[in-house]
Motif scaffolding. Sequence first.
Motif: not given
Length: 378
Positions: A66-72, A98-103, A109-111, A153-162
């Motif tokens: 359920g991780f929502v992470l930028a990058g490869l 894409e993270i922003q779009r899904q959120t 569901i995506v936070r 490090i903290l990556l503030p634009t990532d998130g989680v999902m169900q």
Amino acid sequence: MNLPIWEDRDWRPLPRLEGPVRADVCVIGLGGSGLAALEELGALGVSAVGVEAGEVGAGAAGRNGGFVLAGLARFFNEAVASFGETTARALYRSTAREIQRQTEEMPEIVRLTGSLRLAADAAERAECQKHLAALRYCGFAAEPYAGPEGEGILLPTDGVMQPLRRVRAIARKLRQRDALLYEGSPVRKIVPGSVVTDKGTIFCETVIVAIDGRLEGFFPELSPRVRTARLQMLATGPAPEVSFTRPIYWRHGFEYWQQLPDQGIALGGFRDRGGEGEWTHSTEPTELIQGLLDDFLREHLKVRAPVTHRWAASVAYTTDGLPVLEQVRDRVWAVGGYCGTGNIVGALSARAAARLACGQTAEWADLLAAARTAAAKS
């Protein structure tokens, strides 16, 4: 026990394909990437049919962390070294969008919570500094972090999902648009002009196979550069004795966990400790890896709550760390090999495959091609 923590009690099973149907494109696999391909095909006005051997989201799309992470899959500084700054920056920016779009599409569901990369030792702390410096140099948000969880490090634009709820929400939306989706319809063969399942046949011009794990079993020609691994996880009941406000990945991402809204913990990892045995198509949890997860849960995370779920999933990895997005046979496209980053990279790759299959251009495909060329030279 092989049951993920993720549930979707409102899901109504889809029908099995029985008899013939016709469409321009057949999409095989109804996980996150296959459904993204169907969305793109619909936007292009192309008729499509989607088939799934089991249930929607039964594979890694509904069984991941359920991780929502930028990058490869490679950390950003490693991506810059392998693919070049310009390409690595553009790929990262695409995943962030894409993270922003899904959120925005599924805020329930995506936070966006941010994520933490934490170091397991001094050597990894140094690697975190390189990761942080590369992100900042290229203009991406990242901050040094030191807290009760550790240093990194903290990556503030990532998130989680169900994850299971997300893929099934997409499937429901497609069904409301009268999309033809079928569960319980394993594909037995692909021949020019048709896809044959147990009980039916799809007559189509083009096929997109979006299955990630076991992709090389479907297309032997992709082996050995694509290889499937088993990723194992567990989850607990509510654990108020700990507090993790962001998803965390530790020891170069081999271990990863998040605290769920009910305060339970979802934890995965130790694939590398299983040796060759974890390079398998089996999705059965093993005593070795589950034991390591148990020890980490109690000793490192200090969680006392009982374990309620144990499960595993198949995920494909590639030798260059880039997803597969290519025409493998005449009018047959493959997408997969997301190296554990399918929630975001899978959606981008599948939409690109849909566009390419219809004779359109796809920026994401161009970026992957540039990255692959650079990696081959490095």
